[in-house]
Write an enzyme that holds these catalytic residues in place. Structure first.
Site, PDB file in Angstrom:
ATOM      1  CB  CYS A   2      -0.735  -0.029   1.372  1.00  0.00           C
ATOM      2  SG  CYS A   2      -1.759  -1.510   1.510  1.00  0.00           S
ATOM      3  NE  ARG A  27       3.539   1.818  -2.425  1.00  0.00           N
ATOM      4  CZ  ARG A  27       4.785   1.456  -1.694  1.00  0.00           C
ATOM      5  NH1 ARG A  27       5.747   1.830  -1.874  1.00  0.00           N
ATOM      6  NH2 ARG A  27       4.588   0.532  -0.587  1.00  0.00           N
ATOM      7  CD1 TRP A  74      -0.706  -5.687  -2.825  1.00  0.00           C
ATOM      8  CD2 TRP A  74      -1.352  -4.867  -4.956  1.00  0.00           C
ATOM      9  NE1 TRP A  74      -0.595  -6.493  -3.784  1.00  0.00           N
ATOM     10  CE2 TRP A  74      -0.797  -6.219  -4.850  1.00  0.00           C
ATOM     11  CE3 TRP A  74      -1.763  -4.057  -5.964  1.00  0.00           C
ATOM     12  CZ2 TRP A  74      -0.983  -6.774  -5.992  1.00  0.00           C
ATOM     13  CZ3 TRP A  74      -1.565  -4.713  -7.099  1.00  0.00           C
ATOM     14  CH2 TRP A  74      -1.254  -5.983  -7.128  1.00  0.00           C
ATOM     15  CG  ASN A 100       2.636  -1.200   2.932  1.00  0.00           C
ATOM     16  OD1 ASN A 100       2.050  -2.081   2.363  1.00  0.00           O
ATOM     17  ND2 ASN A 100       3.816  -0.724   2.427  1.00  0.00           N
ATOM     18  N   GLY A 101       1.276  -3.414   5.206  1.00  0.00           N
ATOM     19  CA  GLY A 101       1.776  -4.475   5.551  1.00  0.00           C
ATOM     20  C   GLY A 101       0.450  -5.767   6.255  1.00  0.00           C
ATOM     21  CD  GLU A 480       9.948 -18.346 -15.469  1.00  0.00           C
ATOM     22  OE1 GLU A 480       9.350 -18.790 -16.072  1.00  0.00           O
ATOM     23  OE2 GLU A 480       9.914 -17.098 -15.345  1.00  0.00           O
ATOM     24  CE  LYS A 484      10.698 -13.927 -16.148  1.00  0.00           C
ATOM     25  NZ  LYS A 484       9.584 -14.605 -16.545  1.00  0.00           N
ATOM     26  CD  GLU A 487       8.613 -12.941 -20.288  1.00  0.00           C
ATOM     27  OE1 GLU A 487       7.421 -12.444 -20.665  1.00  0.00           O
ATOM     28  OE2 GLU A 487       8.768 -13.600 -19.231  1.00  0.00           O
ATOM     29  CG  HIS A 503      15.904 -39.005 -25.884  1.00  0.00           C
ATOM     30  ND1 HIS A 503      15.969 -40.380 -26.118  1.00  0.00           N
ATOM     31  CD2 HIS A 503      16.166 -38.705 -24.650  1.00  0.00           C
ATOM     32  CE1 HIS A 503      16.286 -41.200 -24.950  1.00  0.00           C
ATOM     33  NE2 HIS A 503      16.422 -40.161 -24.215  1.00  0.00           N
ATOM     34  CE  LYS A 602       3.040  -8.451 -14.383  1.00  0.00           C
ATOM     35  NZ  LYS A 602       4.136  -9.308 -14.124  1.00  0.00           N
TER      36      LYS A 602
HETATM   37  C1  AGP Z   1       5.667 -14.306 -17.290  1.00  0.00           C
HETATM   38  O1  AGP Z   1       6.946 -13.598 -17.461  1.00  0.00           O
HETATM   39  C2  AGP Z   1       4.923 -13.589 -18.597  1.00  0.00           C
HETATM   40  N1  AGP Z   1       4.652 -12.297 -18.514  1.00  0.00           N
HETATM   41  C3  AGP Z   1       3.563 -14.506 -18.678  1.00  0.00           C
HETATM   42  O2  AGP Z   1       3.849 -15.771 -19.007  1.00  0.00           O
HETATM   43  C4  AGP Z   1       2.679 -14.647 -17.389  1.00  0.00           C
HETATM   44  O3  AGP Z   1       3.350 -15.555 -16.533  1.00  0.00           O
HETATM   45  C5  AGP Z   1       1.428 -15.387 -17.870  1.00  0.00           C
HETATM   46  O4  AGP Z   1       0.779 -14.597 -18.910  1.00  0.00           O
HETATM   47  C6  AGP Z   1       0.449 -15.536 -16.749  1.00  0.00           C
HETATM   48  O5  AGP Z   1      -0.017 -14.571 -16.062  1.00  0.00           O
HETATM   49  P1  AGP Z   1      -0.855 -14.499 -14.584  1.00  0.00           P
HETATM   50  O6  AGP Z   1       0.314 -15.223 -13.732  1.00  0.00           O
HETATM   51  O7  AGP Z   1      -1.288 -13.319 -14.401  1.00  0.00           O
HETATM   52  O8  AGP Z   1      -1.943 -15.436 -14.835  1.00  0.00           O
END
Ligand code: AGP
Length: 607
Positions: A2, A27, A74, A100-101, A480, A484, A487, A503, A602
Site C-alpha cells: 500500500c 504501486r 493493495w 501498509n503490511g 522459465e 525470460k 520475452e 533424444h 502484463k
Molecule cells: C511471464 O514472465 C509472462 N509475462 C507470462 O507468461 C505470465 O506468466 C502469464 O501470462 C500468466 O500470467 P498470470 O500469472 O497473471 O496468470
C-alpha cells in the site's frame, strides 16, 4: 504494497495528500482514501477503484484541516471494497490509521477488542490497529503508539492521527518501509520517496520498530523503548520516475531484488508450530484430505511454478499431480471429478485462459483453489479458496517475484497436503519448513551473482539461440529461463529436461550458442553432469549455475554462476535468480523495452 502519505503543517492538508497519492499510483492499488482533522472532527473520504473516483469525491466535497493522512490500498486481507479501504477510524472516532503490511495476530487482537466492546466494520487487519490504539490511549500520542505496536506481530508501516491533537502525526514501522519528509514549517510521512518529492527532498527512513512524532515545527524519532534517535536525514537526488523504481533503472530489476522481501512476506506466519497454515483459506482440511489427484492449470511463468509444484505434491503429499496449460485445458476432455483438486496459479488473477480453465474444472465437480497475487481479482472470486502470494504489485511484464512466491506457496501447500494425508509426519515436515524459511536469505545471497551475470550477458548478447537444461525440481526452470530470455531480449531460446538432449536436441549443439545448465545439488546431480559432458564434448558452450566451489561443474563450463546450496525442494527459487538476471541484462545490452516488451501485456485478459 500500500501507499501512505501524511501531512502536518499550516495546511491545508488535502492538496499535499492528494498529490502524494497521485505520485504513489505506480504501486498499484484497488482503493484509496484520505482523512483530515477539521475543527476536532475526522473527515474521511474513501473510494474503491481508481484514484480518480476519490478525486471526484473530493472535488464535490473538499476537505479542510491542517493535518491528515492518505492511503492507496493493495488488498491483502479483505476484498477491495469501500468498507475495507483505508483510513480506518477507531470505535469512538478518537484515532484514525493507515497501514501498509500484514498483522499476523490480528484475529487474536480482534477477539480481545471485541470483548472490550469494539465493533468491527471491515474485514481488514488494519482496523484492529485503530481500535487497539484508541483502547490504549492515555493522552500521549507517541507513547500510546509505542506501547500499541509492541502488541503487533507481522509487518506494518502506519500513520496515526489523534482527534485531540490537531498538531501531531505519528508514524511507526516494522518490516514495511516508512519515511519522514522534512519541510519548511510542515512535515510529511510517506511509504516511499516519490510521494513527497515535490514537497521536500530531505527525508529520513525509519528503521524497524522506530517511531516518529511529526509536528509543524519539528520531528522526534524514538526507538521501541522510547530512547530518542537522531534523524538520519538524506537528500533525495532521484527524479520522480527513478524514485518510483527506488533508483533501479527498471521495475523488473527492482522486482528481482524485491524477492527476498516478497518471499519473507509470503512465508511469514505460515510455518508457525511446524504446520503450514493459511488463515485466508476457506477450504476445510477434511475436503483437502479427500482429494485423490491434483490438476494444476496456469499459463506462462505461472505454469512453470506449477511444474515445480508437481514434484513437491507427488514427493511430499504422494498425490498424483498433473500440470495442464490453461489454454489447452478445456479443449481436451479433462478427467475431473469430486476427488480432484484443481489449482489455478496466477499473478494477476485475470488471465482469461486460466479463468476459463478453472471454471471448467469447477463445473466438472473439482474442488478449486487459486494461488494469486491480487486480492479480489477474477480468479480468486471463481474458486472455492485462495492462497495469496504477498509479492506486492508486479509492474514489469516479465514475472519474477510472483514466480518465486508462487513456488513458495505451492510448496507450503504440498507440505500441508502431505501432513493431512498422513504421507508426511510433523517431524518430517519440520526440516522442509525450515528450508522454506531460509529461502529469502538464500535468494539474498544469490543476488550477489549480478555483476558476473552482467558480464556474461554482455558477452553473449549477440547469440541467436540459447538452450536451457535442468532436471527434477530445476527442470521447470529450464523452461522459465528460456521464457525470460525470449520475452525480454527477443532471442530464441529453448528449455529442455537435460536427459532429453540425447533424444534429439543434442544435434543442435555446437560452439555458436550457449547452453545454460542448472547443476546445483540434488538427487540427479550426477546425471546432470553427464548430460553436461555430452554438450561439452561436442564443443557446446556451457553457462552453468552451480553451488559454491563445485570444481566438477567448473571443469565442464565456460562460465559458472554460483548460488548458495539449499535442499533441492527449494532450489528453484534460488536458481531462478541468475536466470532472471541473465535475461534482464541481455535485454538491457540489446536496449530492449525491459518493462514493456513488444507484443506482450502484463495480464492477458483475452483468450
Ligand atoms: C511471464 O514472465 C509472462 N509475462 C507470462 O507468461 C505470465 O506468466 C502469464 O501470462 C500468466 O500470467 P498470470 O500469472 O497473471 O496468470
Amino acid at each position: 504494497m500500500c501507499g501512505i502519505i501524511g501531512y502536518v503543517g499550516p495546511g491545508p492538508a488535502a492538496p499535499a495528500i492528494v498529490g502524494g497519492l497521485q505520485r504513489l499510483d505506480y504501486r498499484g492499488y484497488d482503493s484509496a482514501g484520505i482523512v483530515v482533522l477539521d475543527r476536532g472532527r475526522f473527515r474521511v473520504e474513501k473510494m474503491p477503484g481508481k484514484l480518480e473516483n476519490l478525486l471526484a469525491r473530493l472535488k464535490a466535497s473538499p476537505l479542510a484541516g491542517t493535518v491528515g493522512l492518505g492511503h492507496t490500498r493493495w488488498a491483502t486481507h479483505g476484498g477491495p471494497t469501500q468498507r475495507n479501504a483505508h483510513p480506518h477510524v477507531s470505535g469512538n472516532a478518537r484515532v484514525a490509521v493507515v497501514h501498509n503490511g500484514i498483522i499476523e495476530n490480528h484475529e487474536a487482537l480482534r477477539r480481545r477488542l471485541r470483548a472490550r466492546g469494539y465493533a468491527f466494520r471491515s474485514e481488514t487487519d488494519t482496523e484492529v490497529i485503530a481500535h487497539l490504539i484508541e483502547d490504549m490511549h492515555r493522552g500521549n500520542p507517541l507513547e500510546t503508539v509505542r506501547r500499541a505496536i509492541a502488541k503487533l506481530e507481522g509487518s506494518f508501516a502506519i500513520g496515526v492521527l489523534f482527534r485531540d491533537r490537531p498538531d501531531v502525526l505519528i508514524g511507526a514501522r516494522l518490516n514495511s518501509p516508512l519515511l519522514v519528509g522534512f519541510g519548511e514549517g510542515a512535515n510529511f510521512l510517506a511509504s516511499d520517496a516519490p510521494a513527497v518529492l515535490p514537497l521536500t527532498r530531505r527525508v529520513a527512513y525509519l528503521e524497524d520498530r522506530e517511531l516518529a512524532e511529526l509536528t509543524p515545527g519539528g520531528v522526534r524519532i524514538v526507538a521501541a523503548d522510547g530512547t530518542p534517535r537522531e534523524p538520519r536525514i538524506t537528500h533525495i537526488t532521484w527524479d520522480y520516475a527513478s524514485a518510483a523504481r527506488e533508483g533501479y533503472p527498471h521495475f523488473m530489476l527492482k522486482e528481482i531484488h524485491e524477492q527476498p522481501r516478497a518471499l519473507r512476506d509470503t512465508i511469514r506466519g505460515r510455518t508457525d508450530h511446524s504446520i503450514p497454515h493459511f488463515p485466508e483459506l476457506e477450504i476445510e482440511p477434511a475436503k483437502l484430505k479427500r482429494i485423490r489427484r491434483v490438476v494444476i492449470t496456469a499459463c506462462g511463468t505461472a505454469a512453470h511454478a506449477g511444474l515445480v509444484a508437481k514434484y513437491a505434491f507427488e514427493e511430499l503429499a504422494r498425490v498424483p499431480t498433473e500440470v495442464v496449460l490453461a489454454s489447452e485445458f478445456r479443449y481436451g476432455d479433462p478427467v475431473i471429478g469430486r476427488d480432484t483438486l484443481a489449482v489455478a496459479v496466477t499473478q494477476s488473477g485475470e488471465t482469461m485462459d486460466t479463468l476459463c480453465a478453472i471454471r471448467e474444472a469447477r463445473a466438472r465437480g473439482a474442488l478449486t483453489l487459486a494461488v494469486c497475487n491480487v486480492v479480489g481479482s477474477s480468479i480468486p472470486r471463481a474458486v472455492d479458496g485462495t492462497l495469496y502470494t504477498h509479492a506486492g504489485p508486479e509492474i514489469g511484464v516479465a514475472s519474477t517475484k510472483a514466480y518465486t512466491t508462487q513456488i513458495a506457496v505451492l510448496e507450503l501447500l504440498a507440505v500441508r497436503l502431505g501432513m493431512l494425508r498422513g504421507a508426511l509426519t510433523r517431524e518430517a515436515a519440520r526440516p522442509l519448513l525450515r528450508a522454506l524459511e531460509r529461502v529469502p536469505d538464500a535468494v539474498e545471497k544469490a543476488l550477489r551473482c549480478e555483476a558476473g551475470v552482467r558480464t556474461i550477458a554482455r558477452r553473449y548478447r549477440g547469440a541467436r539461440n540459447f538452450m536451457y537444461i535442468g532436471r527434477r525440481y530445476n527442470f521447470p526452470n529450464a523452461y522459465e529461463g528460456a521464457l525470460k530470455l525470449k520475452e525480454l531480449s527477443y532471442i530464441h531460446a529453448e528449455g529442455y529436461g537435460a536427459g532429453e538432449m540425447k533424444h534429439g536436441p543434442l544435434a543442435l549443439v555446437d560452439n555458436t550458442f550457449p547452453t545454460v545448465a542448472i547443476a546445483t545439488a540434488g538427487r540427479v546431480y550426477e546425471k546432470m553432469l553427464s548430460n553436461m559432458k555430452e554438450i561439452e564434448a561436442r564443443g557446446g558452450i556451457l553457462i552453468s549455475i552451480a553451488n559454491p566451489g563445485d570444481a566438477r561443474v567448473r571443469e565442464l563450463s565456460r562460465h559458472v554462476i554460483e548460488v548458495p546450496e539449499t535442499p533441492e525442494l527449494v532450489s528453484p527459487m534460488v536458481t531462478a535468480v541468475p536466470l532472471q538476471l541473465l535475461a534482464y541484462h541481455i535485454a538491457v545490452a540489446l536496449r530492449r523495452d525491459v518493462d514493456k516488451p513488444r507484443n506482450l501485456a502484463k495480464a492477458v485478459t483475452v483468450e
